[in-house]
Design a protein around this motif. Sequence first.
Motif, PDB file in Angstrom:
ATOM      1  N   ARG A   1      16.323  14.100  80.852  1.00 32.85           N
ATOM      2  CA  ARG A   1      15.669  15.374  80.570  1.00 32.85           C
ATOM      3  C   ARG A   1      14.831  15.704  81.816  1.00 32.85           C
ATOM      4  O   ARG A   1      13.928  14.929  82.167  1.00 32.85           O
TER       5      ARG A   1
ATOM      6  N   TYR B   1       2.596  16.440  72.723  1.00 28.56           N
ATOM      7  CA  TYR B   1       3.219  16.439  74.043  1.00 28.56           C
ATOM      8  C   TYR B   1       3.701  17.850  74.348  1.00 28.56           C
ATOM      9  O   TYR B   1       4.144  18.562  73.433  1.00 28.56           O
TER      10      TYR B   1
ATOM     11  N   GLN C   1      11.065  22.217  80.577  1.00 29.57           N
ATOM     12  CA  GLN C   1      12.377  21.637  80.881  1.00 29.57           C
ATOM     13  C   GLN C   1      13.232  22.664  81.618  1.00 29.57           C
ATOM     14  O   GLN C   1      13.293  23.826  81.214  1.00 29.57           O
TER      15      GLN C   1
ATOM     16  N   HIS D   1      21.248  12.339  72.892  1.00 27.43           N
ATOM     17  CA  HIS D   1      20.491  11.199  72.376  1.00 27.43           C
ATOM     18  C   HIS D   1      19.803  11.617  71.074  1.00 27.43           C
ATOM     19  O   HIS D   1      19.870  12.782  70.675  1.00 27.43           O
TER      20      HIS D   1
ATOM     21  N   HIS E   1      16.144  10.585  68.489  1.00 32.85           N
ATOM     22  CA  HIS E   1      14.903   9.820  68.391  1.00 32.85           C
ATOM     23  C   HIS E   1      14.120  10.282  67.167  1.00 32.85           C
ATOM     24  O   HIS E   1      14.390  11.357  66.611  1.00 32.85           O
TER      25      HIS E   1
ATOM     26  N   ARG F   1      11.649  23.677  70.856  1.00 38.41           N
ATOM     27  CA  ARG F   1      11.910  24.320  72.150  1.00 38.41           C
ATOM     28  C   ARG F   1      11.454  25.754  72.021  1.00 38.41           C
ATOM     29  O   ARG F   1      11.747  26.397  71.008  1.00 38.41           O
TER      30      ARG F   1
ATOM     31  N   HIS G   1      21.127  15.332  69.866  1.00 33.98           N
ATOM     32  CA  HIS G   1      20.975  16.617  70.553  1.00 33.98           C
ATOM     33  C   HIS G   1      21.253  16.463  72.036  1.00 33.98           C
ATOM     34  O   HIS G   1      20.893  15.458  72.654  1.00 33.98           O
TER      35      HIS G   1
ATOM     36  N   HIS H   1      21.681  19.196  75.660  1.00 33.17           N
ATOM     37  CA  HIS H   1      21.463  20.550  76.147  1.00 33.17           C
ATOM     38  C   HIS H   1      22.462  20.809  77.271  1.00 33.17           C
ATOM     39  O   HIS H   1      22.843  19.887  77.992  1.00 33.17           O
TER      40      HIS H   1
ATOM     41  N   ASP I   1       9.062  22.342  75.869  1.00 35.76           N
ATOM     42  CA  ASP I   1       9.317  21.288  74.899  1.00 35.76           C
ATOM     43  C   ASP I   1       7.996  20.916  74.237  1.00 35.76           C
ATOM     44  O   ASP I   1       7.044  20.540  74.925  1.00 35.76           O
TER      45      ASP I   1
END
Length: 357
Positions: A76, A97, A101, A112, A114, A120, A153, A155, A167
């Motif tokens: 990313r 956070y 991006q 990936h 998580h 977004r 997901h 991109h 993000d």
Amino acid sequence: MNAAESKVASAAATEARAALYAEMSPHHLTPLWEVLHALVPPQPNTPCVPALWRYDDVRPYLMRAGEVITAEEAVRRVLILENPALRGQSAITQSLYAGLQLILPGEVAPSHRHTQSALRFVVEGRGAFTAVNGERTTMQPGDFIITPQWTWHDHGSEADGPVVWLDGLDIPMIRFFDAGFAENGTSAQQQITRPEGHNFARYGANMLPVRYDAPHGSTSPIFSYPYARSREALARLERDGPVDAHDGFKLRYVNPATGGSPMPTMATFLQLLPRGFSGKPYRQTDGTVFSVVEGRGRATIGRGDSQWHYDFGPRDHFVVPSWHTLSLSASDECVLFSYSDRPVQQALSIWHEERLA
Ligand code: GTQ
């Protein structure tokens, strides 16, 4: 006891206490009474400070990042917006956070998943896409897009120029709980199994499938909340009034199945400040990240005797920490997106606000 005697007594007590602390320290024991005031403060006492990131300052670094590393190499390609008081922690507030991006034409940010939830918010460019659970969503400026926890997901971009989005993730919160898992996909891009728009037809028309079974638990089943629709609602509200003296016209995004926040850990908002608006101050316990979509205005942030004045314009970002007063004013008509950890605080019955005169 006279004054001299009590001075001797208190010196003796200080010495006895210091000896006690020193002897018990190797046993990992600490006296509460030395730290109680800081542990249970009379009001929120965040270490975070307000901060503003002007897009004109950030964008050149983002574009240089595009020259020195590919999205695939970086996984990313993001510049993290770090709270100046939390450098090195990858956090914009204690719980949240934020990053910007960049994806360039033809690039892929590999698949990936998580346990952190991600939002977004599209800042610049159109024609990049994010794929979630077998379906692509094409990004347009101002769209609010969700990646539910533990969903695959990736991109990509079929745009003809750079695409940049904000993000927002709950990374510091998941770290606090030490509850994070992550894994990489076996291929860079996930298999697309449904045509674009399927998800929105199913969940985004103020209707739900008859036998609705929450596909992502407490996270909204909608992947994308298009800007055009939210903007139109705000324009209509502005025409009809009345305006809120603190917020202008402010709506919160919802999980249509529950009426709650779109993600269990983050609330998201879109608000319009009419031209010439001069908002009253308020403070809330949820530190909040703002992304400016349209217009120019000023955020005045205060805490104790300190004040910050941020003159903002499109694509600028700023953070208002917990329990700092905020008043917003607008020289042009402004639209602001924002997010915070409010649903978590509300689940714990600790969220609090004060709307000041
Ligand atoms: O797009 O999955 O800014 O996993 C930080 C961590 C973006 C993402 C970030 C991530 C992502």
